[in-house]
Design an enzyme around this catalytic site. Structure first.
Site, mmCIF file in Angstrom:
data_model
loop_
_atom_site.group_PDB
_atom_site.id
_atom_site.type_symbol
_atom_site.label_atom_id
_atom_site.label_comp_id
_atom_site.label_asym_id
_atom_site.label_seq_id
_atom_site.Cartn_x
_atom_site.Cartn_y
_atom_site.Cartn_z
ATOM 1 C CG HIS A 156 -1.678 -1.225 1.458
ATOM 2 N ND1 HIS A 156 -2.905 -1.501 0.914
ATOM 3 C CD2 HIS A 156 -1.333 -2.338 2.169
ATOM 4 C CE1 HIS A 156 -3.305 -2.715 1.300
ATOM 5 N NE2 HIS A 156 -2.358 -3.248 2.050
ATOM 6 C CB SER A 277 12.755 23.509 -14.435
ATOM 7 O OG SER A 277 12.001 24.701 -14.529
ATOM 8 C CE LYS A 283 10.820 20.997 -10.906
ATOM 9 N NZ LYS A 283 9.905 20.080 -10.311
ATOM 10 C CD GLU A 290 8.453 12.927 -14.658
ATOM 11 O OE1 GLU A 290 8.270 13.336 -13.505
ATOM 12 O OE2 GLU A 290 8.746 13.696 -15.602
#
Ligand code: ARG
Length: 464
Positions: A156, A277, A283, A290
């Protein structure tokens, strides 16, 4: 461009309809398979007395030349051709005249394209297997090197029990190994030769199908001519296998994204596999992971597209089946590049071992072991569960780990606790004690690694 089938027609194909039905834009990538299939067909036609030896030599010489021209980029089909088959045939006729017109004897584009597609999937299945094998080698290194890198195992997405990075990565090794077995398995069904099935009902020429099948490295000719030209099961099986690979990659990438987040910081994806970024200077984003997760949906889409294309088709060939190519190429290109990207990312990722270890402590991943301790001292498990639950609540309120409690604090909850509780709740020991087959304990992992090395020894699929 004159069509292969122009004779019956008075008018010419509407210009827009022509470009609507042409497949050259995407099937040109089948040129190798188309030419190799044609070489085998020409050789067989001669052996069966249908072509003269001079004609065969002329044809095969020209086919080989065209193959090398295309491989070197000297010849490239333009969009005026209907498909790769028309391009090869017209080029032959242009180069060697009438002998070129004999190549298609006893053959239809229906068995020809079925052959090309099988050969393409076969070649790419081997290349994919090889990429997956390299990926297994990357995981195997992480598994060998991280037998004592402790980390929480989750259920979980909540910390559950301590495991090691080796153990976690071995879970993926197993998944990717099954993926390879799946490819090996579908390869067996795929490797039958449809050439000689003609348009749908075979041919009246005395073709030797066994000969072309052997020549092209197939296990045998297909058994039914209608099935041969209308079956795309192998494309569907292959894209299914690709979808499962993508699902495995995507699950792992999802974890990498979580572990790479500022809050977890279990891993740092290397600069080679991260991007920045344009506005936020701090960043460093795990874009490759992804994208792999993102591209998974696209491969599933290709699978559904193929299943849907095939579901209503009456036997035998229908032009709908031309749609198989873009779905296959897209799924195959995507999965192949994702496997390679994932392997590169995992090969250069770094793990914060201290942080992962501390995360086990602070997440009470040793609580089950503490309950088992009380059970071993005679307390019923249900009661032990309750006592440890109370201790965990106490620890949370006082910002402590189980291993940080004093003896006095332990005793406050039960007289059964004595000094050996510290050994019991040490994360190393919690892992070490778990030695059932497949568990993370050191001995179990040693046994696992032996089986993993055996799997690696099988090497890549060698093919035909
Ligand atoms: N481009 C076609 C395909 O990909 C080749 C087969 C054409 N056959 C036909 N009867 N129109 O399926």
């Amino acid at each position: 461009m004159e069509k292969l089938w122009g004779g019956r027609f008075e008018g010419s194909l509407d210009e827009e309809a022509a470009s609507f039905q042409d497949s050259i834009g995407f099937d040109k990538r089948l040129f190798r398979e188309d030419i190799e299939g044609s070489i085998a067909h020409a050789g067989m036609l001669c052996k069966c007395g249908i072509l003269k030896e001079e004609e065969r030599d002329l044809l095969i010489g020209a086919l080989k030349e065209l193959l090398s021209d295309m491989e070197q980029g000297r010849t490239e089909p333009d969009d005026s051709y209907e498909d790769i088959h028309s391009f090869v045939e017209s080029t032959l006729v242009k180069r060697i005249g009438d002998a070129g017109k004999k190549l298609h004897t006893g053959r239809s584009r229906n068995d020809q394209v079925a052959l090309d597609m099988r050969m393409y999937v076969r070649r790419r299945a081997l290349e994919l297997d090889s990429a997956l094998f390299s990926l297994e080698e990357v995981l195997a290194r992480l598994i060998r090197e991280n037998k004592d890198t402790y980390m929480p195992g989750f259920t979980h997405l909540q910390k559950a029990q301590p495991v090691t990075l080796s153990h976690h990565m071995a879970a993926y090794f197993e998944m990717f190994h099954r993926d390879r077995l799946r490819i090996r398995d579908l390869y067996v069904r795929l490797n039958e030769c449809p050439l000689g099935a003609g348009a749908l009902a075979g041919t009246t020429y005395p073709l030797d199908r066994q000969l072309t099948s052997d020549e092209l490295g197939f296990d045998r000719p297909t058994a039914n001519s209608m099935d041969s030209v209308s079956d795309r099961d192998y494309v569907i099986e292959y894209i299914s296998a690709l979808s499962i690979i993508m699902m495995h990659l995507s699950r792992s990438c999802e974890e990498i994204i979580i572990w790479n987040s500022n809050e977890y910081s279990f891993v740092t994806v290397s600069d080679g596999f991260s991007t920045g970024s344009s506005i936020m200077p701090q960043k460093k984003n795990p874009d490759i992971a992804e994208l792999i997760r993102g591209k998974t949906g696209r491969v599933y889409g290709d699978l559904i597209s193929m299943l849907t294309t095939m579901k209503g088709l009456p036997l035998a060939y229908d032009k709908d089946m031309q749609e198989d190519k873009e779905a296959l190429f897209d799924a195959d290109d995507t999965a192949y590049s994702c496997v390679r990207m994932y392997a590169g990312m995992m090969d250069s990722i770094s793990f914060d071992r201290d942080r992962m270890r501390k995360s086990c402590e602070m997440g009470f991943t040793n609580a089950t072991d503490a309950a088992d301790y009380l059970v071993n001292k005679g307390m019923p498990f249900r009661d032990a569960h309750k006592v440890i639950g109370e201790i965990v609540r106490y620890c949370i309120e006082n910002a402590k780990a189980l291993s940080g409690l004093t003896m006095e604090e332990w005793k406050g909850f039960s007289d059964l606790f004595s000094d050996d509780i510290y050994d019991c709740v040490s994360i190393e020991n919690c892992v070490r004690r778990r030695n059932t087959g497949g568990a993370p304990g050191e001995e179990a992992m040693e046994r696992y690694i032996i089986s993993m090395e055996e799997k690696l020894k099988e090497g890549r699929i060698s093919g035909h």
